[in-house]
Design a protein around this motif. Structure first.
Motif, PDB file in Angstrom:
ATOM      1  N   GLU A   7       0.843  -1.188   0.000  1.00 22.55           N
ATOM      2  CA  GLU A   7       0.000   0.000   0.000  1.00 22.55           C
ATOM      3  C   GLU A   7       0.883   1.245   0.000  1.00 22.55           C
ATOM      4  OE1 GLU A   7      -3.212   0.114  -0.264  1.00 22.55           O
ATOM      5  OE2 GLU A   7      -3.419  -2.036  -0.340  1.00 22.55           O
ATOM      6  N   ASP A  39      -5.667   8.670   5.075  1.00 22.62           N
ATOM      7  CA  ASP A  39      -6.501   7.477   4.895  1.00 22.62           C
ATOM      8  C   ASP A  39      -6.982   6.947   6.241  1.00 22.62           C
ATOM      9  OD1 ASP A  39      -6.252   7.563   2.165  1.00 22.62           O
ATOM     10  OD2 ASP A  39      -4.573   6.145   2.084  1.00 22.62           O
ATOM     11  N   ASP A  40      -6.073   6.867   7.206  1.00 19.26           N
ATOM     12  CA  ASP A  40      -6.440   6.343   8.523  1.00 19.26           C
ATOM     13  C   ASP A  40      -7.463   7.241   9.208  1.00 19.26           C
ATOM     14  OD1 ASP A  40      -4.807   4.180   8.259  1.00 19.26           O
ATOM     15  OD2 ASP A  40      -3.169   4.971   9.490  1.00 19.26           O
ATOM     16  N   THR A  88      -5.870  -3.611   9.801  1.00 18.88           N
ATOM     17  CA  THR A  88      -7.239  -3.092   9.672  1.00 18.88           C
ATOM     18  C   THR A  88      -8.217  -3.645  10.709  1.00 18.88           C
ATOM     19  OG1 THR A  88      -7.660  -4.804   8.003  1.00 18.88           O
ATOM     20  CG2 THR A  88      -7.045  -2.626   7.204  1.00 18.88           C
ATOM     21  N   GLY A 353     -10.683   2.414   3.935  1.00 13.56           N
ATOM     22  CA  GLY A 353      -9.332   2.749   3.502  1.00 13.56           C
ATOM     23  C   GLY A 353      -8.281   2.801   4.579  1.00 13.56           C
ATOM     24  N   GLN A 355      -5.129   2.099   6.613  1.00  3.29           N
ATOM     25  CA  GLN A 355      -3.860   1.530   6.174  1.00  3.29           C
ATOM     26  C   GLN A 355      -3.049   0.922   7.318  1.00  3.29           C
ATOM     27  OE1 GLN A 355      -3.066   1.320   3.001  1.00  3.29           O
ATOM     28  NE2 GLN A 355      -4.853   2.465   2.330  1.00  3.29           N
TER      29      GLN A 355
END
Length: 602
Positions: A7, A39-40, A88, A353, A355
């Motif tokens: 990623e 994203d996080d 995740t 999403g 990561q």
């Protein structure tokens, strides 16, 4: 072929070493950057919105004050961020563990008392210690005691129990029961006391949440919304239900008509809590804590492995034990109850999403803000809405396809599955898990004590040997070839001895027996003793015993005994060579055995 790239901004998932093995944050944290943070953070916002009503609902299911669900969604996420290996996995309260907590705590204290809350907190502590110790001794394999049929049966039965237990909140009645028949009987007895106003809240909320889960996304996509945006809106369904039902209670003064609401929720961060050190309480809770630990670990690792595989990442089951253990210990010291990785929230975290595990830390921050600023807004939240949230979530756990599939594939696994379901429904969650494990082990021991062995012959014009009952093969009357398809252990050694001697007794002209050992991975002391007995009995009858295709490690152990020297035959590298040599000692050519496979193979 090259491996797919990692990623963006995240280091490739390789096996960590040194301190990174015990502190995975040191592994993924090295490549953390602004893009990964964005994203996080986005994933955390979405998961936080989902978790607020869900955490309140699961605390209700556990028989605890709703705020305890929020407490259990803060500190555990922070600790898992440091020690967990899944990028995740979202840790927090889940339905099955909440039900098991209610069952265990309810056995030692009454709901609504300080002793009940103390029991729940102590359960989290015990579970955390058990998980952490198992991780430190690298004992993740113990989760294999729970077979898939047992886990599937337990989760299905738990889903039914949980959904049934919440019907009383939809109806606005008082009902109880420690098992499914008791719950149904209590509901039937109190059906006449149904509060129509509560029903007017509960039924629409349940139907709306079902629609959101099953059909809202396709409707939004048809309206032209992008797929990902539609998916995010769907995830906010429980929040929409919460907002509208709170407004309904306030606008129509439904509390005055008997609609139960959450009421005052303590405002502020989780308090520092010390779990009980009462040995008598620990003695009563250690077994439920062990079961909670195993079930939670199996559920969490299954979810983590599934999500990791989608990104070609890896997790460490033993380190996951430490991560979940630390999360539960953190929950205990912050007024929470047992937690684990949940499928629904983890799937949302993945789809949104996320990561790295930092998304969980940001989610914890969002939940903390909610406990500080938003709890007064939840005063008028109907209990029926939380019950609807639980019912919709757990009914997806009920699997009605697996029993039929297991019946067609394996009657033994079907028996374990069905037994687990019935015992869980009739006797409770702890009895269901214990019985499921017991039945699974008994069936395993029964199968292991009766291994598969086949009389084999050579397939024409090949060097391959197959079962005479399935193929048309060549054999000679004075040679008996037997393929053993299991390890030779104390569980099946006597069975093999009887099987070989019975087959020998059926063949008066027999001069050689070949045991094909290509599938034998181990021969323990009992298995060796049976081989020695077979060798002795056959030698007395003038029959040679030969072995073929013995695996290297097995042969190494046999060479350390007297068996190889006392063997009245030989050990052959291949079954074909053994068959050729021992069948030619009379000069008789091989003859086809009159057996055909019923399904037409060869």
């Amino acid at each position: 072929m090259t491996q797919a790239s990692a990623e963006p901004g995240v280091a490739p998932s390789t096996k960590p070493t040194g301190m990174r093995q015990f502190f995975p944050i040191l592994d993924w944290g090295r490549a953390y950057n602004r893009a990964v943070f964005a994203d996080d953070l986005m994933a955390a916002v979405i998961v936080t919105i989902m978790l607020i009503p869900q955490s309140l609902a699961y605390a209700l299911l556990a028989g605890l004050p709703p705020v305890v669900g929020l407490y259990a969604s803060i500190a555990p996420l922070l600790l898992y961020t440091i020690f967990g290996t899944s990028r995740t996995l979202a840790v927090g309260p889940v339905a099955v563990i909440s039900l098991m907590t209610a069952s265990a705590a309810g056995a030692v204290a009454a709901q609504g008392t300080a002793e009940y809350l103390e029991a729940a907190v102590t359960l989290a502590m015990l579970s955390g210690v058990i998980l952490a110790v198992l991780g430190l001794i690298r004992a993740g394999f113990l989760a294999n005691l729970l077979s898939h049929p047992v886990i599937s049966g337990f989760i299905t039965a738990s889903g039914i129990l949980i959904a049934t237990s919440q019907v009383k909140h939809i109806l606005g009645v008082s009902a109880n029961g420690d098992n499914w028949p008791g719950m149904l009987g209590s509901l039937a007895a109190s059906i006449g006391d149904t509060n129509v106003w509560t029903l007017a809240i509960g039924i629409p909320a349940t139907l709306f949440l079902f629609w959101v889960r099953k059909g809202a996304k396709s409707v939004l996509e048809r309206l032209g919304l992008p797929k990902r945006l539609a998916d995010m809106i769907v995830k906010t369904g429980p929040i929409i239900a919460v907002v509208f039902t709170i407004l309904a209670v306030v606008l129509f003064d439904l509390e005055a008509n008997g609609v139960a609401v959450v009421g005052a929720i303590p405002q502020g961060l989780p308090p520092f809590t010390v779990p009980s050190a009462d040995l008598s309480l620990i003695e009563q809770l250690w077994l439920p804590a062990l079961l909670i630990s195993i079930i939670g670990f199996v559920e969490s690792v299954s979810v983590a492995q599934t999500l990791a595989a989608k990104r070609r990442q890896r997790i460490s089951p033993n380190q996951e034990l430490i991560g979940l253990g630390s999360a539960n210990i953190a929950s205990a010291f912050s007024g929470g109850y047992p937690v684990t990785g949940g499928f629904a929230r983890s799937a949302v975290n993945f789809d949104a999403g996320a990561q790295t595990p930092a998304a969980g830390a940001y989610t914890a921050g969002g939940i903390a803000l909610a406990t500080v600023f938003l709890t007064p807004l939840l005063f008028h939240l109907p209990i029926a809405t939380l019950a609807a949230t639980i019912i919709v979530a757990v009914l997806s756990l009920v699997d009605l396809k697996t029993p039929g599939q297991l019946w067609r594939y394996s009657k033994a696994d079907f028996a374990a599955h069905l037994t687990t379901i019935l015992i869980t429904l009739l006797a409770g969650v702890e009895a269901g898990v214990i019985t499921g494990v017991g039945v699974g082990l008994v069936l395993y021991l029964w199968r292991a004590s009766r291994p598969h062995a086949a009389i084999i012959g050579r397939v024409p014009e090949t060097e391959h040997f197959r079962n005479v009952e399935r193929y048309k093969v060549f054999a000679v009357p004075h040679v008996l070839s037997i393929r053993i398809d299991e390890a030779l252990t104390y569980l099946n050694a006597r069975w093999l001895e009887e099987y070989v001697l019975e087959r020998v007794a059926e063949r008066p002209v027999l001069r050689h027996v070949i045991l094909m050992c290509s599938a034998v991975n181990e021969i323990d002391a009992s298995g060796l003793e049976s081989l020695e007995a077979i060798n002795h009995r056959l030698g007395d009858g003038g029959i040679g015993l030969h072995l073929s295709e013995v695996k290297g490690p097995v042969m190494d152990r046999l060479k350390r005994t007297h068996f190889v020297k006392q063997l009245n035959g030989q050990v052959y590298l291949t079954q074909d060579k053994a068959f050729i040599e021992v069948s030619s000692d009379t000069g008789e050519p091989p003859e086809p055995v009159d057996h055909y496979m019923a399904r037409g193979l060869i």
